[in-house]
Enzyme design. Sequence first.
Site, PDB file in Angstrom:
ATOM      1  CB  CYS A  68      -0.908  -0.035   1.232  1.00 14.35           C
ATOM      2  SG  CYS A  68      -1.682   1.537   1.636  1.00 14.35           S
ATOM      3  N   GLY A  69       0.655   2.121  -0.967  1.00 13.15           N
ATOM      4  CA  GLY A  69       1.417   3.365  -1.071  1.00 13.15           C
ATOM      5  C   GLY A  69       1.224   4.277   0.129  1.00 13.15           C
ATOM      6  CG  HIS A  70      -2.576   5.950   1.011  1.00 10.45           C
ATOM      7  ND1 HIS A  70      -2.469   7.280   0.680  1.00 10.45           N
ATOM      8  CD2 HIS A  70      -3.493   5.427   0.160  1.00 10.45           C
ATOM      9  CE1 HIS A  70      -3.294   7.560  -0.316  1.00 10.45           C
ATOM     10  NE2 HIS A  70      -3.930   6.440  -0.648  1.00 10.45           N
ATOM     11  CB  CYS A  71       0.915   1.212   4.263  1.00  9.17           C
ATOM     12  SG  CYS A  71      -0.827   0.785   4.428  1.00  9.17           S
TER      13      CYS A  71
END
Length: 144
Positions: free
Chosen positions: A61-64
């Site tokens: 996950c990019g946000h993670c």
Amino acid sequence: VQSQQVQFETMLALPRTALTLLVLLCAISSSSSASTSLTVHTFEEETKGTNTFIKFFAPWCGHCQRLAPTWDKLADEVAADAQLAGSAKIAKVDCTIEHDLCNSYSVRGYPTLILLTKAGEKVPYPGGRELDALLAFVKERVAA
């Protein structure tokens, strides 16, 4: 015979040097953050009797990925804070591995941030992803 002895000793030294470097790298990587990785086997023991702010995440996950350095800084700040160190913990759960654990906390998107209070209350985090906002939330909820 003496040159063969030197060659043999040199060959023995290389694996020792490589092993020493490997041990040092492991020590450096394991001491980088005070954040605790939780599994289905450690979750209850690690969260019992303390306020635990948990990041449920997926490594892809990019946000993670963007939150990860901030989360590690938060863990370090909480561990270094005299008022928070004994009463709050920063943790993370990899939902690609701990499917059942993430499902039991109704994780539907990544990252999902939940404060599990020492009283067992599940408090979803509604704020921003900046260090100051995360730290203020922990301080506010732990003081409550």
